[in-house]
Scaffold this active site. Structure first.
Site, PDB file in Angstrom:
ATOM      1  N   GLY A  14      -7.131   6.049   4.527  1.00 34.08           N
ATOM      2  CA  GLY A  14      -7.134   4.603   5.182  1.00 34.08           C
ATOM      3  C   GLY A  14      -7.209   3.704   3.870  1.00 34.08           C
ATOM      4  CB  SER A  15      -4.560   3.778   0.989  1.00 33.57           C
ATOM      5  OG  SER A  15      -3.450   3.838   1.585  1.00 33.57           O
ATOM      6  CG  LEU A  92      -1.342  10.336  11.101  1.00 34.55           C
ATOM      7  CD1 LEU A  92      -1.308  11.714  10.016  1.00 34.55           C
ATOM      8  CD2 LEU A  92      -0.027   9.473  10.527  1.00 34.55           C
ATOM      9  CG  ASN A 109       1.576   1.346  11.859  1.00 39.25           C
ATOM     10  OD1 ASN A 109       0.748   2.039  11.266  1.00 39.25           O
ATOM     11  ND2 ASN A 109       2.447   2.124  12.014  1.00 39.25           N
ATOM     12  CG  HIS A 111       7.371   3.294   9.379  1.00 39.77           C
ATOM     13  ND1 HIS A 111       6.925   4.532   9.856  1.00 39.77           N
ATOM     14  CD2 HIS A 111       8.616   3.446   8.954  1.00 39.77           C
ATOM     15  CE1 HIS A 111       7.923   5.365   9.884  1.00 39.77           C
ATOM     16  NE2 HIS A 111       8.902   4.685   9.207  1.00 39.77           N
ATOM     17  CD  GLU A 181       2.485   2.124   2.601  1.00 36.66           C
ATOM     18  OE1 GLU A 181       3.403   2.316   3.411  1.00 36.66           O
ATOM     19  OE2 GLU A 181       1.490   2.653   2.316  1.00 36.66           O
TER      20      GLU A 181
END
Length: 195
Positions: A14-15, A92, A109, A111, A181
């Site tokens: 869960g970064s 996932l 989300n 990606h 991210e």
């Protein structure tokens, strides 16, 4: 500007969730981490939630009895936890209809590629970066999008480009995108809080 009441779904570390929680704690993001749900009972994301005193649940088809029961339990746990938005942080599993319907247009989300390229079933982690390098792309990046019934298909909210450098290995590219991210996710959530 409204406070974002966030529920998180995570399968592993869960970064992005960690970066978002840190941004809330520092006052950079007007939000509250309401609940963390993991489909893997050993997920470091759940340990992190425990350390941060964020309510957390392990919900999977195994714990709930079926995929359908897990979907219902996830939707209920998010609602009961006070989540108004759902952030998928390396989750996932495909979301079921109960969760999708309860949070339509409010599930986000990230990606690790520039969708619509390099998305879909099986396109996660190293698989994405291998495909990008094999295709000879010179630019990759991250896409934040709304979640719908199909993998990596929902409307794109924002994209951040990351160069693919000559001689990049899969690990090189993965590391560069992974580093970009979390801050990108926080920026997008800040813009959503303002809208």
């Amino acid at each position: 500007m409204s406070t974002l009441n966030l529920g998180f779904l995570a399968s592993h570390g869960g970064s992005s969730m960690r970066a978002i929680v840190a941004a809330i704690a520092s006052g950079e993001l007007d939000g509250r981490a309401r609940i963390v749900i993991g489909n893997n009972g050993d997920a470091p994301a759940l340990q992190f939630a425990k350390q941060q005193a964020i309510p957390f649940r392990h919900i999977s088809a195994r714990t709930a009895g079926s995929e359908q029961a897990a979907d219902t339990a996830i939707a209920r746990a998010l609602k009961d936890g006070g989540a108004e938005w759902v952030v998928m942080s390396g989750y996932l599993r495909k979301l079921g209809p109960a969760t999708l319907e309860a949070y339509r247009g409010r599930i986000i989300n990230i990606h690790p590629a520039l969708l619509p390229k390099f998305g879909g079933q099986g396109m996660y982690g190293r698989n994405v970066h291998e495909a990008v390098i094999a295709a000879g792309e010179t630019v990759s990046g991250a896409t934040i999008h709304f979640v719908d019934e199909e993998y990596d298909h929902g409307a794109i909210i924002a994209q951040r480009e990351v160069p693919v450098l000559p001689g990049d290995t899969v690990d090189d590219l993965q590391q560069r995108i992974t580093q970009a991210e979390p801050a990108f996710f926080v920026e997008v959530l800040k813009s959503l809080a303002k809208s």
